[in-house]
Structures are given as C-alpha cells and as structure tokens.
Design a protein around this motif. Structure first.
Motif, PDB file in Angstrom:
ATOM      1  N   ALA A 182       0.659  -1.374  -0.273  1.00  0.00           N
ATOM      2  CA  ALA A 182       0.273  -0.067   0.008  1.00  0.00           C
ATOM      3  C   ALA A 182       1.012   1.163  -0.408  1.00  0.00           C
ATOM      4  CB  ALA A 182      -0.540  -0.028   1.150  1.00  0.00           C
ATOM      5  N   PHE A 183       1.558   0.780  -1.201  1.00  0.00           N
ATOM      6  CA  PHE A 183       3.218   2.338  -0.840  1.00  0.00           C
ATOM      7  C   PHE A 183       2.397   3.666  -1.004  1.00  0.00           C
ATOM      8  CE2 PHE A 183       2.671   0.563  -5.687  1.00  0.00           C
ATOM      9  CZ  PHE A 183       2.504   2.286  -5.943  1.00  0.00           C
ATOM     10  N   ASP A 184       1.453   3.972  -1.659  1.00  0.00           N
ATOM     11  CA  ASP A 184       0.366   4.899  -1.989  1.00  0.00           C
ATOM     12  C   ASP A 184      -0.045   5.391  -0.982  1.00  0.00           C
ATOM     13  OD1 ASP A 184      -1.002   2.049  -2.385  1.00  0.00           O
ATOM     14  OD2 ASP A 184      -1.898   3.348  -4.261  1.00  0.00           O
ATOM     15  N   MET A 220       7.550   9.027   3.319  1.00  0.00           N
ATOM     16  CA  MET A 220       6.703   8.797   4.375  1.00  0.00           C
ATOM     17  C   MET A 220       7.084   8.853   6.654  1.00  0.00           C
ATOM     18  SD  MET A 220       4.696   5.198   2.745  1.00  0.00           S
ATOM     19  CE  MET A 220       4.821   4.173   4.803  1.00  0.00           C
ATOM     20  N   GLY A 221       9.183   8.940   5.756  1.00  0.00           N
ATOM     21  CA  GLY A 221       9.883   9.471   7.008  1.00  0.00           C
ATOM     22  C   GLY A 221      10.746   9.091   7.216  1.00  0.00           C
ATOM     23  N   VAL A 238       6.701  12.038 -10.839  1.00  0.00           N
ATOM     24  CA  VAL A 238       5.062  11.193 -10.385  1.00  0.00           C
ATOM     25  C   VAL A 238       4.688  11.009  -9.505  1.00  0.00           C
ATOM     26  CG1 VAL A 238       4.108   9.452 -11.590  1.00  0.00           C
ATOM     27  CG2 VAL A 238       5.277  10.125 -13.598  1.00  0.00           C
ATOM     28  N   GLN A 239       3.624  11.662  -9.152  1.00  0.00           N
ATOM     29  CA  GLN A 239       2.952  11.050  -7.427  1.00  0.00           C
ATOM     30  C   GLN A 239       3.005  10.094  -7.757  1.00  0.00           C
ATOM     31  OE1 GLN A 239       3.428  13.937  -5.876  1.00  0.00           O
ATOM     32  NE2 GLN A 239       4.070  15.231  -6.725  1.00  0.00           N
ATOM     33  N   ARG A 243      -0.488  11.394  -0.585  1.00  0.00           N
ATOM     34  CA  ARG A 243      -0.314  12.677   0.176  1.00  0.00           C
ATOM     35  C   ARG A 243       0.488  13.592  -1.109  1.00  0.00           C
ATOM     36  NH1 ARG A 243       3.061  10.511   5.406  1.00  0.00           N
ATOM     37  NH2 ARG A 243       1.133  10.424   6.495  1.00  0.00           N
ATOM     38  N   TRP A 244       0.570  14.381  -1.245  1.00  0.00           N
ATOM     39  CA  TRP A 244       1.607  15.278  -1.981  1.00  0.00           C
ATOM     40  C   TRP A 244       3.347  15.412  -1.821  1.00  0.00           C
ATOM     41  CZ3 TRP A 244       0.885  16.326  -6.977  1.00  0.00           C
ATOM     42  CH2 TRP A 244       1.918  17.413  -7.268  1.00  0.00           C
TER      43      TRP A 244
END
Ligand SMILES: *Cc1c(COP(=O)(O)O)cnc(C)c1O
Length: 387
Positions: A182-184, A220-221, A238-239, A243-244
């Motif tokens: 669920a990387f996105d 993601m930190g 590419v997004q 989250r932006w």
C-alpha cells in the motif's frame, strides 16, 4: 534549433524541424534534479534508481547514462537483458535484477556480477549450489514477501532459512528486500505490519542491509528509509501517493501537431458513431495522436490539450492515430496545421490524468513512453511550440 525563429509552421524552418507526429520530450536535467531532491530527503545510505521496464517506458540507456554521470551507482532493472543495456552506458554499476533468476541459470549472474533479487527458496537453493561450485563469490539479494504476495520468501521459508544457515554461506548477501503493498497510502495500517514483519524476520537472519522504501517511502519519514532505497517514479516527477510529494518536477512533455482545422455548424456530429454533438458553431482541430501512441481511450473524457495556457477539450473520442479537440475558444490566431499542442506536461501531469481515470500513473507513463517517439533534452526544450 534557433530560439528566436518563428512559430513551428514557419516556412523558413528546416523540414527536419517540422513535428509531424506525437513527440515525448524527456528532460534529463529534470530527472537529475529529482534525484538530487530525493537525495536530500533520504536519510539512508544508498539512494538507488529503479530503471525497470525500459525506465518506465522512457528509455533505459539515456536515463541511466545521465544518472550515472550524476553519481548514482546502484540500479534496479527487470532482468539480465536490461542489466546488460545498463552496463553498456554506466561504468561499473551495482545492478539488481528484480525478477530474481528470471528463468536464467545462476551461473549467468556469477559471470556478469548482476545481483539477482532471489524470488523464492527454490531460487536460493539453486544459487547456493551454483555458488558452492564456483570459485567466484556470488552476490545475491533476497526478497522477503511481507504482504505483496508477488515475489519473495514467506514466513515458513524464513524459518527454514534461519535454521539452515549454510544455505546462505556461499553468498555475499547484498541486502534483504521487501516492497510495500500500500505504498500509495502512507497511513494504511498494512504498511506498519509489513515493516514490523520485515524487522522480525531479518532479526532471525544473518545481518545485511535492508531495502524497503520506494519513492513514496522516502516521503513517509525516516522510519521507512533503512539502508537502500529504490526509487523510480520520483525520478520522473510522477506522484505515487495520496499525500503530495514535494520537490518533484515532471521530466516529460508530450506534444502533438495539428493536421487540420475545420469549422462545423451547430448540431454537427463528429467522431465514430457520431460520438460528440457540437452544440454551437465549432472550430475543431485534428491532432496526429491516438491510442496507438499509448493514450487510454478514456483520456478524451477528462483530459485537455493546451495551446499556450488555453485548454481545449477533446471531442469525438480518441481513435487509433488521430483525435480531435475543440479550439473554438482558443483565440490564438495560429491554430493552423503544424501548430503543436501540449498533451501532457507541467500543465497537465500524468498523475493528475491518472487520478481522473482511476489508473496507475505509471500505466499511463509506460504506455505513452513506448507509444511515442522520444526526444531527450538536457535543460529546457529548445523550441517555442505550445508554450
Ligand atoms: C517498481 C518498483 C520500485 C520503484 O517504485 P516507485 O514507486 O516507482 O519508486 C521499487 N521496488 C520494487 C520492488 C519495484 O517493483
């Protein structure tokens, strides 16, 4: 080309400068800028580039050469064939093959030094035997399937491997690899579960660097960074997250030329089976661009093309090699054959269109990349068309 020259259809232009079909410009300097921007963000040791599937359809060699020259030394590609292409342009890279053995013999990896990301216990056993026979040390990475279910060792394989340490003895182990399902969706609980599983499993196994993050993981930190990160999408601007992701610029710009402009009275129908009815007297430009160039057929429903900053909607659907746009509201006097319009780029990004179409941005990128003629730039485009 001369920046001060007139518009693209000017008769004074050399014939070679006339754009007669769709053209995908790829700005290598934007890719390097994205790499640098990610480098600043990344707290781990090795920020590596994923150039699989022909660099997401954008062309492996030019992008690899450019990143290599900018100091990137580690690359991930699909298989040995792509690894050979990469090595033809980057001196002495570290190259991982994401397909694992990918139906090759382990010896092919020993010979080339390409590192297979082993995809199963069976591959690991095959390599262990080959490595024991070889005088050269074999480098491998091992994929751990913490939830994606695609490639890698499962919990039982890990338990067995932790008991049979001799299986790993003949190798130089480059890293443990896992990939988020669920990387996105940065806040999806599945990510935390996978991360914890990776930590639990690797605590039972010999110590080696860990590689978990893809592009989105970097945003993601630092908890997600580990030792080696594998970034693809971010390089191309590419997004890949809800989250932006700040600091990325699109490296691509797709343009297509107008072949004809015609005016139709109100009530006319255009397109196959009269797909669109024109409500007013309309000026319609026909573009050399279609689904054979990788555009999804639904592209016409949401996307626009841009003439300077003015959007023009599609009408009549998209056919194989041609599509039509309504330029009635474009006051620009030079909507004439030869005029080039912008289809994708900073005004209309791949990820924005993909989100409207509910598809993966990389689906669009790979299709367009492989469907259009590509031109590599290093710096700003050198003609004034469509800007
Ligand atoms: C494609 C891929 C990546 C890169 O993902 P991006 O989201 O494009 O950065 C990383 N790891 C694996 C295993 C991949 O398949």
């Amino acid at each position: 080309m001369n920046k001060s020259s007139a518009t693209l259809h000017s008769a004074s232009r050399p014939a070679s400068a006339v754009q007669r079909g769709p053209l995908l410009d790829i700005d290598l300097s934007a890719i390097r800028a994205n790499y640098s921007s990610m480098r600043v963000r990344y707290g781990g040791r090795d920020l590596s580039a994923v150039l699989k599937s022909d660099s997401y359809g954008l062309g492996l060699e030019p992008i690899a050469r450019s990143l290599g020259a900018a100091g990137c030394t580690t690359f991930w590609v699909n298989d040995l064939e792509e690894a050979a292409r990469l090595r033809s342009v980057v001196p002495d890279p570290t190259v991982y093959a994401l397909f694992g053995l990918g139906l090759h013999d382990p010896e092919d990896f020993v010979e080339t030094g390409v590192i297979p990301v082993l995809a199963s216990l069976d591959e690991l056993v095959q390599c262990s035997r080959a490595a024991a026979r070889s005088s050269r040390r074999m480098r491998v990475a091992v994929q751990l399937d913490t939830g994606l279910g695609r490639l890698g060792l499962n919990r039982a394989d890990v338990a067995l491997l932790s008991e049979q340490g001799e299986l790993l003895a003949p190798f130089e182990l480059s890293c443990w690899v896992s990939h988020l399902a669920a990387f996105d969706l940065p806040d999806d609980p599945m990510n935390r579960l996978q991360r914890q599983m990776l930590l639990d499993w690797t605590s039972l196994l010999p110590k080696a660097p860990i590689s978990l993050a893809s592009s989105s993981g970097i945003f993601m930190g630092s908890d997600w960074h580990f030792d080696i990160a594998r970034i693809g999408s971010a390089l191309f601007g590419v997004q890949t997250s809800t989250r932006w992701q700040e600091g990325l610029q699109p490296c691509y710009r797709l343009t297509a030329p107008v072949l004809r402009v015609a005016t139709f009275p109100a009530g006319s129908r255009v397109g196959y089976r009269g797909a669109s009815e024109l409500e007013r007297t309309s000026r319609i430009a026909t573009l050399a661009l279609g689904y054979s160039n990788g555009l999804p057929r639904d592209f016409a429903k949401q996307a626009r093309v841009y003439l300077n900053d003015v959007p023009a909607p599609f009408v009549g659907g998209i056919s194989m090699n041609l599509s039509m746009v309504d330029v009635t509201d474009v006051s620009d006097p030079d909507v004439v054959p030869g005029r080039v319009v912008e289809v994708l780029g900073p005004r209309q990004t791949v990820d924005a269109v993909a989100s409207e179409l509910d598809c993966a941005p990389n689906l669009l990128l790979t299709q367009i990349g492989s469907g259009c003629r590509r031109r590599y730039l290093d710096g700003a485009p050198d003609d004034g068309a469509a800007r």
